[in-house]
Design a protein around this motif. Structure first.
Motif, PDB file in Angstrom:
ATOM      1  N   ALA A  62       0.839  -1.214   0.000  1.00  0.00           N
ATOM      2  CA  ALA A  62       0.000   0.000   0.000  1.00  0.00           C
ATOM      3  C   ALA A  62       0.865   1.253   0.000  1.00  0.00           C
ATOM      4  O   ALA A  62       0.566   2.231  -0.689  1.00  0.00           O
ATOM      5  N   GLU A  63       1.958   1.225   0.760  1.00  0.00           N
ATOM      6  CA  GLU A  63       2.857   2.386   0.819  1.00  0.00           C
ATOM      7  C   GLU A  63       3.540   2.635  -0.514  1.00  0.00           C
ATOM      8  O   GLU A  63       3.812   3.777  -0.884  1.00  0.00           O
ATOM      9  N   MET A  64       3.829   1.559  -1.255  1.00  0.00           N
ATOM     10  CA  MET A  64       4.445   1.717  -2.578  1.00  0.00           C
ATOM     11  C   MET A  64       3.429   2.189  -3.611  1.00  0.00           C
ATOM     12  O   MET A  64       3.699   3.070  -4.417  1.00  0.00           O
ATOM     13  N   PRO A  67       1.943   6.220  -2.298  1.00  0.00           N
ATOM     14  CA  PRO A  67       2.997   6.820  -1.465  1.00  0.00           C
ATOM     15  C   PRO A  67       2.540   8.037  -0.671  1.00  0.00           C
ATOM     16  O   PRO A  67       3.143   8.384   0.334  1.00  0.00           O
ATOM     17  N   ASN A  68       1.464   8.661  -1.110  1.00  0.00           N
ATOM     18  CA  ASN A  68       0.932   9.815  -0.396  1.00  0.00           C
ATOM     19  C   ASN A  68       0.483   9.397   1.002  1.00  0.00           C
ATOM     20  O   ASN A  68      -0.077   8.332   1.205  1.00  0.00           O
ATOM     21  N   GLN A  69       0.721  10.261   1.976  1.00  0.00           N
ATOM     22  CA  GLN A  69       0.297   9.974   3.354  1.00  0.00           C
ATOM     23  C   GLN A  69      -1.218   9.805   3.459  1.00  0.00           C
ATOM     24  O   GLN A  69      -1.713   9.153   4.375  1.00  0.00           O
ATOM     25  N   GLN A  70      -1.949  10.401   2.540  1.00  0.00           N
ATOM     26  CA  GLN A  70      -3.410  10.311   2.575  1.00  0.00           C
ATOM     27  C   GLN A  70      -3.900   9.117   1.757  1.00  0.00           C
ATOM     28  O   GLN A  70      -4.869   9.223   1.027  1.00  0.00           O
ATOM     29  N   ARG A  71      -3.217   7.993   1.880  1.00  0.00           N
ATOM     30  CA  ARG A  71      -3.626   6.802   1.149  1.00  0.00           C
ATOM     31  C   ARG A  71      -4.978   6.321   1.683  1.00  0.00           C
ATOM     32  O   ARG A  71      -5.361   6.648   2.809  1.00  0.00           O
ATOM     33  N   PRO A  72      -5.701   5.523   0.885  1.00  0.00           N
ATOM     34  CA  PRO A  72      -7.032   5.062   1.319  1.00  0.00           C
ATOM     35  C   PRO A  72      -6.998   4.326   2.651  1.00  0.00           C
ATOM     36  O   PRO A  72      -6.025   3.647   2.975  1.00  0.00           O
ATOM     37  N   GLN A  73      -8.080   4.468   3.405  1.00  0.00           N
ATOM     38  CA  GLN A  73      -8.185   3.804   4.708  1.00  0.00           C
ATOM     39  C   GLN A  73      -8.261   2.289   4.552  1.00  0.00           C
ATOM     40  O   GLN A  73      -7.689   1.538   5.340  1.00  0.00           O
ATOM     41  N   ILE A  74      -8.999   1.830   3.544  1.00  0.00           N
ATOM     42  CA  ILE A  74      -9.186   0.399   3.308  1.00  0.00           C
ATOM     43  C   ILE A  74      -8.867   0.116   1.847  1.00  0.00           C
ATOM     44  O   ILE A  74      -9.362   0.806   0.949  1.00  0.00           O
ATOM     45  N   ILE A  75      -8.033  -0.898   1.611  1.00  0.00           N
ATOM     46  CA  ILE A  75      -7.677  -1.302   0.245  1.00  0.00           C
ATOM     47  C   ILE A  75      -7.848  -2.809   0.141  1.00  0.00           C
ATOM     48  O   ILE A  75      -7.176  -3.574   0.830  1.00  0.00           O
ATOM     49  N   LYS A  76      -8.752  -3.246  -0.712  1.00  0.00           N
ATOM     50  CA  LYS A  76      -8.954  -4.665  -0.987  1.00  0.00           C
ATOM     51  C   LYS A  76      -8.377  -4.953  -2.369  1.00  0.00           C
ATOM     52  O   LYS A  76      -8.661  -4.224  -3.331  1.00  0.00           O
ATOM     53  N   THR A  77      -7.583  -6.024  -2.473  1.00  0.00           N
ATOM     54  CA  THR A  77      -6.882  -6.278  -3.734  1.00  0.00           C
ATOM     55  C   THR A  77      -6.848  -7.761  -4.068  1.00  0.00           C
ATOM     56  O   THR A  77      -7.044  -8.611  -3.191  1.00  0.00           O
ATOM     57  N   ASN A  78      -6.570  -8.070  -5.333  1.00  0.00           N
ATOM     58  CA  ASN A  78      -6.405  -9.461  -5.748  1.00  0.00           C
ATOM     59  C   ASN A  78      -4.967  -9.909  -5.490  1.00  0.00           C
ATOM     60  O   ASN A  78      -4.124  -9.130  -5.032  1.00  0.00           O
ATOM     61  N   ALA A  79      -4.671 -11.160  -5.815  1.00  0.00           N
ATOM     62  CA  ALA A  79      -3.353 -11.734  -5.486  1.00  0.00           C
ATOM     63  C   ALA A  79      -2.216 -11.009  -6.192  1.00  0.00           C
ATOM     64  O   ALA A  79      -1.107 -10.901  -5.652  1.00  0.00           O
ATOM     65  N   THR A  80      -2.460 -10.490  -7.388  1.00  0.00           N
ATOM     66  CA  THR A  80      -1.397  -9.815  -8.138  1.00  0.00           C
ATOM     67  C   THR A  80      -1.357  -8.310  -7.881  1.00  0.00           C
ATOM     68  O   THR A  80      -0.448  -7.621  -8.349  1.00  0.00           O
ATOM     69  N   GLY A  81      -2.335  -7.796  -7.144  1.00  0.00           N
ATOM     70  CA  GLY A  81      -2.336  -6.378  -6.801  1.00  0.00           C
ATOM     71  C   GLY A  81      -2.696  -5.443  -7.932  1.00  0.00           C
ATOM     72  O   GLY A  81      -2.518  -4.224  -7.829  1.00  0.00           O
ATOM     73  N   ASP A  82      -3.260  -5.980  -9.023  1.00  0.00           N
ATOM     74  CA  ASP A  82      -3.576  -5.113 -10.163  1.00  0.00           C
ATOM     75  C   ASP A  82      -5.066  -4.816 -10.316  1.00  0.00           C
ATOM     76  O   ASP A  82      -5.481  -4.139 -11.255  1.00  0.00           O
ATOM     77  N   VAL A  83      -5.894  -5.327  -9.389  1.00  0.00           N
ATOM     78  CA  VAL A  83      -7.312  -4.954  -9.329  1.00  0.00           C
ATOM     79  C   VAL A  83      -7.578  -4.564  -7.877  1.00  0.00           C
ATOM     80  O   VAL A  83      -7.328  -5.348  -6.964  1.00  0.00           O
ATOM     81  N   ASN A  84      -8.061  -3.326  -7.680  1.00  0.00           N
ATOM     82  CA  ASN A  84      -8.170  -2.798  -6.318  1.00  0.00           C
ATOM     83  C   ASN A  84      -9.497  -2.094  -6.071  1.00  0.00           C
ATOM     84  O   ASN A  84     -10.029  -1.414  -6.955  1.00  0.00           O
TER      85      ASN A  84
END
Length: 198
Positions: A62-64, A67-84
């Motif tokens: 998520a940090e990568m 990178p903005n400090q205001q990143r989303p509170q909740i992030i749901k993703t698939n195994a490859t990280g390309d659908v969020n």
């Protein structure tokens, strides 16, 4: 013989789409049956169906990705990280009559930040006796082009902002799925916090 094989494959694909054409029964995406489950967010104030295999994005990823400090509170993703799927509950007074204006402001803001983006549709959905406003657009990222749907709706007097993104080449596969998901969102009134309540 090859012609007959193609006909059989076409018939099988048509049957699969007929049998599994909604987030209730599952949907075939890239020849894989994607099934959905209902998750609860923000102490039970929001319920949304997402693919069963999606999980919280690991903090370091998520940090990568954000990178903005205001990143989303909740992030749901698939195994490859390309659908969020991302979610933010903003501490701002927000009501149904403000949805269209807020949706348009979000759209205008992204146009300013990403002038090379391509914007497509704007729409509204009636959910849980209120309104959800959305728009979709193509953006450019380090890994290539992304397809995005951003939406907003009031949750217990606060502003819920959500974003979906995937590779641009998968936009047609995911857009109808995402719109089904938006129509199925359920909202509940009561005391609401910013913490995840899955």
């Amino acid at each position: 013989m090859e012609y007959m094989d193609d006909k059989i494959i076409d018939a099988m694909n048509a049957y699969k789409k007929e049998e599994h054409g909604s987030i209730t029964t599952g949907i075939y995406i890239k020849e894989e049956l994607v099934e959905f489950q209902t998750i609860s967010l923000y102490d039970g104030k929001v319920e949304i169906k997402i693919p069963t295999t999606f999980e919280d994005m690991p903090q370091k990823h998520a940090e990568m990705k954000y990178p903005n400090q205001q990143r989303p509170q909740i992030i749901k993703t698939n195994a490859t990280g390309d659908v969020n799927f991302t979610f933010n509950l903003l501490d701002a007074d927000f009501a149904t009559e403000q949805v269209i204006e807020a949706r348009n402001r979000f759209s205008d803001l992204i146009k300013q930040v990403q002038p090379s983006g391509v914007f497509y549709e704007k729409g509204e959905e009636e959910i849980s006796n209120t309104l959800l406003g959305w728009f979709d657009f193509k953006s450019h990222a380090v890994g290539g082009k992304l397809y995005n749907i951003m939406y907003c709706t009031p949750v217990d007097g606060k502003l819920l902002q959500g974003v979906f993104n995937c590779k641009y080449e998968d936009a047609k596969l995911w857009k109808t799925v995402m719109l089904q998901m938006l129509r199925e969102i359920r909202l509940f009134e009561g005391e609401c916090t910013k913490s995840e309540g899955v």
